[in-house]
Design an enzyme around this catalytic site. Structure first.
Site, mmCIF file in Angstrom:
data_model
loop_
_atom_site.group_PDB
_atom_site.id
_atom_site.type_symbol
_atom_site.label_atom_id
_atom_site.label_comp_id
_atom_site.label_asym_id
_atom_site.label_seq_id
_atom_site.Cartn_x
_atom_site.Cartn_y
_atom_site.Cartn_z
ATOM 1 N N CYS A 266 -15.281 31.706 62.929
ATOM 2 C CA CYS A 266 -16.397 32.644 63.051
ATOM 3 C C CYS A 266 -17.727 31.899 63.169
ATOM 4 C CB CYS A 266 -16.472 33.534 61.814
ATOM 5 S SG CYS A 266 -15.121 34.698 61.637
ATOM 6 N N CYS B 13 -15.570 34.792 55.701
ATOM 7 C CA CYS B 13 -16.916 34.195 55.703
ATOM 8 C C CYS B 13 -17.694 34.555 54.438
ATOM 9 C CB CYS B 13 -17.684 34.619 56.950
ATOM 10 S SG CYS B 13 -17.030 33.867 58.452
ATOM 11 N N GLU C 291 -20.451 32.399 61.464
ATOM 12 C CA GLU C 291 -21.031 32.080 60.154
ATOM 13 C C GLU C 291 -20.471 30.773 59.617
ATOM 14 O OE1 GLU C 291 -19.677 34.845 61.244
ATOM 15 O OE2 GLU C 291 -20.201 36.588 60.018
ATOM 16 N N GLU D 125 -13.317 30.477 69.671
ATOM 17 C CA GLU D 125 -11.915 30.927 69.611
ATOM 18 C C GLU D 125 -10.976 29.882 70.203
ATOM 19 O OE1 GLU D 125 -11.922 34.852 71.364
ATOM 20 O OE2 GLU D 125 -12.958 35.688 69.624
ATOM 21 N N CYS E 142 -17.232 38.768 58.073
ATOM 22 C CA CYS E 142 -15.849 39.098 57.701
ATOM 23 C C CYS E 142 -15.582 38.629 56.265
ATOM 24 C CB CYS E 142 -14.864 38.457 58.679
ATOM 25 S SG CYS E 142 -14.560 36.701 58.385
ATOM 26 N N ASN F 57 -19.122 31.941 67.301
ATOM 27 C CA ASN F 57 -17.669 31.932 67.142
ATOM 28 C C ASN F 57 -17.043 31.068 68.234
ATOM 29 O OD1 ASN F 57 -18.544 34.109 68.792
ATOM 30 N ND2 ASN F 57 -16.680 35.268 68.459
HETATM 31 N N1 THU Z 1 -16.332 37.060 64.173
HETATM 32 C C1 THU Z 1 -17.350 36.272 63.742
HETATM 33 O O1 THU Z 1 -17.684 35.259 64.349
HETATM 34 N N2 THU Z 1 -17.980 36.659 62.592
HETATM 35 C C2 THU Z 1 -17.677 37.776 61.887
HETATM 36 O O2 THU Z 1 -18.183 37.958 60.808
HETATM 37 C C3 THU Z 1 -16.744 38.758 62.438
HETATM 38 C C4 THU Z 1 -15.831 38.248 63.476
HETATM 39 C C5 THU Z 1 -15.639 36.657 65.407
HETATM 40 C C6 THU Z 1 -14.244 36.152 65.181
HETATM 41 C C7 THU Z 1 -13.615 36.415 66.531
HETATM 42 O O3 THU Z 1 -13.924 35.309 67.387
HETATM 43 C C8 THU Z 1 -14.332 37.644 67.040
HETATM 44 O O4 THU Z 1 -15.513 37.759 66.279
HETATM 45 C C9 THU Z 1 -13.513 38.924 66.931
HETATM 46 O O5 THU Z 1 -13.063 39.125 65.642
#
Ligand code: THU
Length: 133
Positions: free
Chosen positions: A51, A87, A53, A42, A84, A40
């Site tokens: 994310c 994704c 994925e 941000e 999520c 991920n």
């Molecule tokens: N996140 C992912 O990278 N993948 C997921 O399937 C769930 C959430 C990340 C997004 C964000 O940077 C952090 O986790 C908190 O939501």
């Protein structure tokens, strides 16, 4: 834990998540065995965050791979890290409904799903006139 899951765990180190403090790693295996990894990433404006994925999926597609076999996702919380909703939908664009989704938690606990289990009755390219891939 299998090799693909271990690759996803390794990617936890690369996560850029100063706002959520929730690192996620992913490893996507294509039909020919090529693996694309992701974490991920941000952003201070929050909305542009991506994310793990989707990082891996975008890397694969931009390198010419659309035929996905398995994806492993790792997080640090106790529960295995499931993808999520966004994704899941992005996987749906390229993956077969039987795509294996291997989820890993912080204590090594794992769970296995298929994409159709996590996103049943889903909308995809075949619903659109220009949806032939
Ligand atoms: N996140 C992912 O990278 N993948 C997921 O399937 C769930 C959430 C990340 C997004 C964000 O940077 C952090 O986790 C908190 O939501």
């Amino acid at each position: 834990m299998n090799t693909l899951e271990a690759r996803a765990v390794e990617m936890l180190e690369r996560a850029y998540c100063p706002y959520s403090n929730h690192p996620v790693g992913a490893a996507l295996e294509c039909a020919d065995g090529t693996v694309y990894t992701g974490c991920n990433v941000e952003n201070a404006a929050f909305g542009p965050s991506i994310c793990a994925e989707r990082t891996a999926i975008v890397k694969a597609v931009s390198e010419g791979h659309r035929d996905f076999k398995r994806i492993a996702i790792a997080g640090k919380s106790e529960m295995p890290c499931v993808p999520c909703g966004v994704c899941r939908q992005v996987l749906r664009e390229f993956a077969a409904p039987e795509l294996e989704i291997l989820c890993v938690g912080g204590t090594g606990k794992t769970a296995r799903y298929t994409l159709s289990e996590l996103l049943p009755e889903s909308f995809g390219p075949e619903f659109l006139p220009a949806g032939e891939r």
